[in-house]
Enzyme design. Structure first.
Site, mmCIF file in Angstrom:
data_model
loop_
_atom_site.group_PDB
_atom_site.id
_atom_site.type_symbol
_atom_site.label_atom_id
_atom_site.label_comp_id
_atom_site.label_asym_id
_atom_site.label_seq_id
_atom_site.Cartn_x
_atom_site.Cartn_y
_atom_site.Cartn_z
ATOM 1 N N PHE A 1 77.609 -7.388 25.120
ATOM 2 C CA PHE A 1 77.123 -8.889 25.558
ATOM 3 C C PHE A 1 76.510 -9.109 27.002
ATOM 4 O O PHE A 1 75.546 -9.375 27.301
ATOM 5 C CB PHE A 1 78.121 -9.866 24.860
ATOM 6 C CG PHE A 1 77.904 -11.265 25.604
ATOM 7 C CD1 PHE A 1 76.682 -11.852 25.719
ATOM 8 C CD2 PHE A 1 78.978 -11.806 25.980
ATOM 9 C CE1 PHE A 1 76.615 -13.169 26.361
ATOM 10 C CE2 PHE A 1 79.078 -13.280 26.593
ATOM 11 C CZ PHE A 1 77.740 -13.985 26.759
ATOM 12 N N ILE A 2 77.651 -9.073 27.806
ATOM 13 C CA ILE A 2 77.385 -9.207 29.141
ATOM 14 C C ILE A 2 76.542 -8.122 29.946
ATOM 15 O O ILE A 2 75.389 -8.282 30.446
ATOM 16 C CB ILE A 2 78.779 -9.577 29.971
ATOM 17 C CG1 ILE A 2 79.327 -10.814 29.656
ATOM 18 C CG2 ILE A 2 78.563 -9.659 31.573
ATOM 19 C CD1 ILE A 2 80.588 -10.970 30.139
ATOM 20 N N GLY B 1 79.754 -2.557 21.849
ATOM 21 C CA GLY B 1 78.591 -2.735 21.873
ATOM 22 C C GLY B 1 77.577 -2.428 20.868
ATOM 23 O O GLY B 1 78.126 -1.795 19.896
ATOM 24 N N SER C 1 89.744 -9.043 24.339
ATOM 25 C CA SER C 1 90.483 -9.901 23.349
ATOM 26 C C SER C 1 91.967 -9.874 23.590
ATOM 27 O O SER C 1 92.772 -8.879 23.665
ATOM 28 C CB SER C 1 90.264 -9.712 21.995
ATOM 29 O OG SER C 1 91.136 -10.000 21.066
ATOM 30 N N SER D 1 89.350 -11.065 34.934
ATOM 31 C CA SER D 1 89.490 -12.007 33.927
ATOM 32 C C SER D 1 90.206 -12.998 34.338
ATOM 33 O O SER D 1 91.370 -12.793 35.381
ATOM 34 C CB SER D 1 90.072 -11.219 32.611
ATOM 35 O OG SER D 1 90.535 -12.099 31.652
ATOM 36 N N TYR E 1 96.455 -7.516 27.465
ATOM 37 C CA TYR E 1 95.289 -7.460 28.214
ATOM 38 C C TYR E 1 95.288 -7.942 29.600
ATOM 39 O O TYR E 1 94.542 -7.603 30.533
ATOM 40 C CB TYR E 1 94.189 -8.404 27.305
ATOM 41 C CG TYR E 1 92.855 -8.900 27.950
ATOM 42 C CD1 TYR E 1 91.979 -7.597 27.954
ATOM 43 C CD2 TYR E 1 92.456 -9.851 28.338
ATOM 44 C CE1 TYR E 1 90.623 -7.826 28.318
ATOM 45 C CE2 TYR E 1 91.344 -10.295 29.070
ATOM 46 C CZ TYR E 1 90.450 -8.928 28.908
ATOM 47 O OH TYR E 1 89.114 -9.431 29.421
ATOM 48 N N LYS F 1 93.790 -6.267 33.353
ATOM 49 C CA LYS F 1 92.933 -6.832 33.963
ATOM 50 C C LYS F 1 93.536 -7.053 35.364
ATOM 51 O O LYS F 1 92.589 -6.772 36.336
ATOM 52 C CB LYS F 1 92.241 -8.073 33.591
ATOM 53 C CG LYS F 1 91.489 -7.873 32.088
ATOM 54 C CD LYS F 1 90.517 -6.735 32.236
ATOM 55 C CE LYS F 1 89.122 -7.039 32.620
ATOM 56 N NZ LYS F 1 88.164 -6.258 32.485
ATOM 57 N N ASP G 1 97.690 -17.266 24.145
ATOM 58 C CA ASP G 1 96.815 -18.342 24.678
ATOM 59 C C ASP G 1 97.432 -19.174 25.833
ATOM 60 O O ASP G 1 98.399 -19.628 25.783
ATOM 61 C CB ASP G 1 96.163 -19.350 23.780
ATOM 62 C CG ASP G 1 95.074 -18.643 22.875
ATOM 63 O OD1 ASP G 1 94.514 -17.496 23.522
ATOM 64 O OD2 ASP G 1 94.473 -19.287 22.060
#
Length: 335
Positions: A22-23, A47, A92, A131, A155, A159, A293
């Site tokens: 996407f990016i 991708g 994710s 991130s 994750y 990062k 989250d």
């Protein structure tokens, strides 16, 4: 975005890892438009070849199908390269909680391979996707680059380790790096499918199918949703900034406003109703909060404005209007 601001990228050779994502594909397209030569390295784990449709026959574009977990592939991709935009990663939080080993192999091992390859190829600058998850359990709002908490997922750890490795490679090997902490990026070409799809394309597809979007929690969690063109601008600024004080830094890459998930659904419905009025009657359903989250995310972009000259062009409403139109025109079966 003033294209003339980045004329110096014309004829430069830029490697975009994860360039079919996407990016990465949005960055590759902008670089081609600016006259650069672009090499895309991607293993197509997340991708898509369709994201390269505009590029694949361009004489200044080259695709290398390979994995950043293989050092020799990384070295091959870096041959003759001026700048690296490192976007390849397994994103994710939930994915990393389910399979921390693969997330670590790709996001840490692959990142280290790319740093080694860039160093050996004498790459001038290495700009990488960091991130907002790095802020972890820090409750401070807005998030400022020097004030982070404990990571809440594998994750997030990967990062943060990227940032530490980038700092070491600058100090030990004089490789100039810039880390961009992305905050909930959205926009054209973001994949709405799969178990780990981002919230905006997922909600858009559900609403277009007249399905109720499922919100984790009560909908009051908030995010600094950031339109893709703001992210492209940040990457180009990081590639071209001249002031040495702006290099070897970490920057929040965001707009600087937060939106709750409830507010997001209202905004998406409003934009989609321009195409299908029945969507106005669809209400969200609510589920459990998602493990790992953070409740709220809001970036300070003062540092990026001060050192890079960052001037985000799209707020959440303008970005959603662009994104929803793209999804309707490209992925709706009702248009």
């Amino acid at each position: 975005m003033n294209v003339n601001s980045f004329k110096e990228l014309e004829s430069k050779h830029v490697l975009v890892t994860g360039g079919a994502g996407f990016i990465g594909s949005n960055l590759a397209e902008k670089l081609i438009d600016l006259g650069a030569h672009v090499v895309c390295l991607d293993n197509f784990a997340t991708g898509h070849r369709r994201n390269l449709n505009r590029l694949i026959n361009n004489e200044r574009f080259k695709l290398i199908e390979g994995d950043i977990r293989d050092l020799e592939t990384c070295k091959k991709a870096c041959e003759g390269i001026d700048f690296v935009l490192h976007e390849a990663a397994l994103g994710s939080v939930p994915r990393s909680l389910k399979d921390p080993i693969t997330s670590n192999d790709v996001n840490v091992g692959g990142f280290l391979n790319m740093l080694v390859a860039a160093k050996e190829a004498n790459v001038k600058r290495f700009v990488y996707a960091a991130s907002s998850s790095t802020y972890g359990d820090s409750k401070a709002l807005p998030k400022e680059e020097d004030n982070i908490g404990k990571p809440l997922s594998p994750y997030a750890i990967t990062k943060y380790v990227n940032e530490l490795y980038a700092d070491i490679f600058h100090n030990a090997y004089d490789l100039d790096t810039v880390g961009l902490r992305y905050f909930n990026v959205f926009g054209r070409k973001q994949d709405p499918n799969g178990a780990y799809a981002a919230v905006i394309p997922k909600f858009v597809m559900q609403l277009m199918a007249h399905e109720s979007p499922v919100i984790n929690g009560d909908g009051n969690f908030s995010r600094d949703f950031t339109y893709i063109d703001n992210v492209v601008q940040m990457n180009l600024l990081a590639l071209t900034v001249k002031d040495s004080k702006a290099l070897n830094q970490i920057y929040n890459t965001a707009f600087g406003e937060r939106t709750t998930l409830n507010e997001l659904v209202v905004a998406l419905k409003k934009n989609l109703c321009k195409f299908d009025t029945k969507i106005a009657d669809i209400d969200p359903t609510y589920g459990e909060n998602r493990a790992g989250d953070i409740p709220h995310s809001l970036a300070s972009v003062d540092k990026a404005k001060r050192l890079l000259g960052y001037a985000p062009e799209y707020d959440i409403q303008e970005g959603l209007q662009e994104a929803v139109t793209w999804y309707w025109e490209n992925l709706s079966d009702k248009k």
